[in-house]
Motif scaffolding. Sequence first.
Motif: not given
Length: 440
Positions: A15-16, A59-60, A64-65, A69-71
């Motif tokens: 994750d990191l 998209i990833v 994954r935050g 989505r807007d950016e």
Amino acid sequence: MQKINPQSTDTEMMDLLQRETFGYFLKEVNGHTGLIADKSQPGSPSSIAAVGMGLSCYIVGIERGYISRDEAIKRTLTVLKFFHTSHQGIEVDATGYKGFYYHFLDMQTGKRALNSELSTIDTAILLAGVLTARNYFSGENKSETEIRSIADELYARVDWKWALNGRDSVAHGWKPESGFLRFRWDEKYSEAHIMYILALGSPTFPINPSIYKKWISTFEFKKLYGIEHIYAGPLFIHQMSHIWLDFNGIGDELNKKIGVDYFENSRRATLVQQRYAIENPLGFAHYGENCWGFTASDGPGPSKRIVNGVPRKFFDYRARGIPFGPDDGTIAPWAVAASLPFAPEVVLRTIRHAIERHDFEKHGKYGFDASFNPTFPVKDTHQSVWFSPWKFGLNQGPIILMIENYKSGLIWNQMKKSHPIIKGLRLASFTGGWLNAKSS
């Protein structure tokens, strides 16, 4: 890069690594064109393949935050509009021609850079990212509708038949000064699967399936270290098309003949790399069970040195391969991470070793160093190992995308929605697995 606790789980570790690597595609971007730099070196041009990676990575990032989505939509539309409106023509400073694009583009103007070629494979990697975005952004709002519309137009205008130049294989590229390059995607296993599947599935300029079948007939099946597989020396060849195409459980005529699909083949190629490092026939420093990764990468050369009484030749950026070379002691950790879906049992151990023993996090931003060479003599008294000073978009993207495919299959699943991809796979004679479950 944030330090990873030695007691962290494999999931926390990946994750990191994924999050830190994603920073490349946030920072190494021109906000006006959306173009993404080939590497982190100041003044670097854009690589169109890095743009394809970035479009998929956004998209990833949403899932994954890492980015809103807007950016992500804003960044995606910016670069799609750039390619859609940029000049296509025979001029030496155009952005592309016949729907293809030059390998390198000026980050500010988007014009051809470094006297580069109109690249068929790099255009294919760009298109893979374009189609990933096209399938992911399925909303009915104006922006997502526009993404899909532009993506369809970009794909449709690529003239794959022109790129054949009257022959039965796709040329590597074309230059306005001299015409088609003499090299072609006509023999031996390579990263060209994604290109040929896109060319077969084209709604406007599709190539004949016989071209694909002739290409795969030239693949070599070798037994190395007791492991049989379709041979290619550099590890990226066994990874690049797999970023977008899930070959697990599907096969073409060659796969059926040898009884090995391309996904299993990449697993075997990964294990061969590890075995080579364990044997270490040329006696390079640090090679071993948890220290391997031989692929296209930056290096400390060009240079010739005597190291511990042994003459050594070191290369700069080169496609390194095993067991037949070239090999100069350079290891690329990114190539290990990109094999995660194929052989997690050896990849996770190797990544943990890289983090805990070699401390690759300390040399700069955006995650792992691109490559290192512990054999090359370093004069700097503060470090005993040569590390590449730059990060490369073509290294960073596969880390993010293949970690995600291992976790969730996200990128594979977007491409399984693509009618041209399904069409291309079927024309290439692929059957089985998830492909059989898709309606005609």
